[in-house]
Write a protein that holds these residues in place. Structure first.
Motif, mmCIF file in Angstrom:
data_model
loop_
_atom_site.group_PDB
_atom_site.id
_atom_site.type_symbol
_atom_site.label_atom_id
_atom_site.label_comp_id
_atom_site.label_asym_id
_atom_site.label_seq_id
_atom_site.Cartn_x
_atom_site.Cartn_y
_atom_site.Cartn_z
ATOM 1 N N HIS A 18 -7.088 -0.928 -7.956
ATOM 2 C CA HIS A 18 -5.922 -0.048 -8.041
ATOM 3 C C HIS A 18 -4.709 -0.918 -8.348
ATOM 4 O O HIS A 18 -4.573 -2.011 -7.792
ATOM 5 C CB HIS A 18 -5.698 0.682 -6.719
ATOM 6 N N ILE B 152 -12.988 10.963 -11.461
ATOM 7 C CA ILE B 152 -12.423 10.026 -10.473
ATOM 8 C C ILE B 152 -11.262 10.737 -9.793
ATOM 9 O O ILE B 152 -10.421 11.346 -10.452
ATOM 10 C CB ILE B 152 -11.980 8.689 -11.137
ATOM 11 N N VAL C 246 -19.311 6.634 -6.535
ATOM 12 C CA VAL C 246 -18.774 5.286 -6.318
ATOM 13 C C VAL C 246 -17.697 5.403 -5.255
ATOM 14 O O VAL C 246 -16.711 6.136 -5.439
ATOM 15 C CB VAL C 246 -18.155 4.689 -7.608
ATOM 16 N N VAL D 113 -4.066 7.205 -0.482
ATOM 17 C CA VAL D 113 -4.956 7.067 0.680
ATOM 18 C C VAL D 113 -6.256 6.361 0.307
ATOM 19 O O VAL D 113 -6.636 5.363 0.919
ATOM 20 C CB VAL D 113 -5.259 8.467 1.289
ATOM 21 N N LYS D 114 -6.948 6.878 -0.734
ATOM 22 C CA LYS D 114 -8.238 6.331 -1.143
ATOM 23 C C LYS D 114 -8.670 6.975 -2.453
ATOM 24 O O LYS D 114 -8.057 7.951 -2.903
ATOM 25 C CB LYS D 114 -9.293 6.543 -0.056
ATOM 26 N N SER D 115 -9.741 6.481 -3.031
ATOM 27 C CA SER D 115 -10.256 7.001 -4.300
ATOM 28 C C SER D 115 -11.775 7.047 -4.270
ATOM 29 O O SER D 115 -12.416 6.389 -3.438
ATOM 30 C CB SER D 115 -9.811 6.108 -5.468
ATOM 31 N N MET D 116 -12.336 7.795 -5.212
ATOM 32 C CA MET D 116 -13.799 7.925 -5.303
ATOM 33 C C MET D 116 -14.160 8.438 -6.698
ATOM 34 O O MET D 116 -13.393 9.183 -7.300
ATOM 35 C CB MET D 116 -14.275 8.919 -4.239
ATOM 36 N N VAL D 117 -15.338 8.028 -7.173
ATOM 37 C CA VAL D 117 -15.856 8.561 -8.434
ATOM 38 C C VAL D 117 -17.072 9.420 -8.103
ATOM 39 O O VAL D 117 -17.984 8.965 -7.396
ATOM 40 C CB VAL D 117 -16.268 7.428 -9.401
ATOM 41 N N ARG E 267 0.820 -1.229 0.000
ATOM 42 C CA ARG E 267 0.000 0.000 0.000
ATOM 43 C C ARG E 267 0.847 1.270 0.000
ATOM 44 O O ARG E 267 0.338 2.368 -0.221
ATOM 45 C CB ARG E 267 -0.969 -0.023 1.182
ATOM 46 N N GLU F 247 -15.305 3.192 -2.123
ATOM 47 C CA GLU F 247 -14.630 1.909 -1.945
ATOM 48 C C GLU F 247 -15.208 1.135 -0.766
ATOM 49 O O GLU F 247 -15.390 1.699 0.318
ATOM 50 C CB GLU F 247 -13.144 2.149 -1.713
ATOM 51 N N HIS G 60 -8.184 10.687 -6.671
ATOM 52 C CA HIS G 60 -7.335 9.909 -5.778
ATOM 53 C C HIS G 60 -6.740 10.865 -4.746
ATOM 54 O O HIS G 60 -6.359 11.985 -5.091
ATOM 55 C CB HIS G 60 -6.194 9.240 -6.550
#
Lengths: 158, 158
Positions: free
Chosen positions: A56, B54, A92, B36-40, A31, A94, B56
């Motif tokens: 990812h 999208i 959307v 760290v994280k993602s989102m759409v 990560r 996670e 990140h």
């Protein structure tokens, strides 16, 4: 009695054969590796059954060299980190981890599958190997046509 | 003549005032920081106009300490890397970069906005600052209710 002993020997031989397949190590610390790119695979996509969700791609330092060159040096590790994609409120996000897919380059150990060892860790659990000895059929069969990119699908982006 | 000189002085003073607002540095090398994280964010979402696509989130080493503690130490930098979301064939892939949003912690320099400097680099171009002196209204106004998380929205995940 003879038959039972034979059975035990066969079972032992079979276990030995399984053990002979060199296990792909769990990619500790992945990560913190370079985030290569991401994608969401939705219902209706041909790969939804196996890879539906948001994934990812991460690469260790050696794999980054591979992306920038023509082939990946031994020790390259590429991660396919698949999480549930939660569709809600026109967004959307996670969800839970579905699998940590690993490609581990070792041109001698994994000669039969293009020099890559393949493994999947179900739920990200290092003890839950979902590929095992099925790398050739479960993974390499799809990667084989990608020979020009050293059997990888992803490309590095800015 | 007097009026013209006065005008020039005012313009100079105004430029000096603009320059006095400490510019948030472009976050060189952020693509190698921790993802760290993602989102759409999709059409219909209240933030679609500003942040559709999208995104990140990346954090430098100091910001990682911040996520794990209660407040972020000075020098923490958090990135909101927004790309076009390309919907095609029951998949979402990444398109062109829309903006690189930056939160840069410096409790003295950015005291007026919770200790955070905010900036956006349009298209990821270090020369294209899209926030400038509007951080208070364009960014901090929305972050202010997040005081309990030191004005951040994102949380670290595994």
């Amino acid at each position: 009695m003879k038959a039972r002993i034979l059975g035990l020997i066969c079972a032992a031989a079979s276990t030995a054969a399984l053990a002979a397949e060199p296990a792909v190590p769990y990619p500790a610390g992945y990560r913190d590796w370079h985030h290569v790119k991401s994608m969401v695979i939705e219902q209706g996509h041909p790969l939804f059954g196996s890879f539906g969700g948001i994934h990812h791609i991460y690469a260790n330092a050696k794999a980054l060299k591979g992306y920038r060159g023509k082939t990946f040096p031994d020790g390259s590790v590429i991660i396919f980190d698949l999480l549930e994609a939660v569709h809600e409120g026109n967004a959307v996000t996670e969800g839970a981890r579905k699998v940590v897919g690993v490609m581990h380059k070792d041109s001698k150990r994994y000669k039969a599958t293009g020099g890559w060892g393949f493994e999947g860790f179900g739920g990200g659990d290092p003890g839950n190997r979902v590929v095992g000895n099925n790398a050739a059929s479960a993974c390499f069969a799809c990667h084989q046509p990608q020979k020009d990119q050293d059997y990888t699908f992803s490309r590095l982006r800015d």
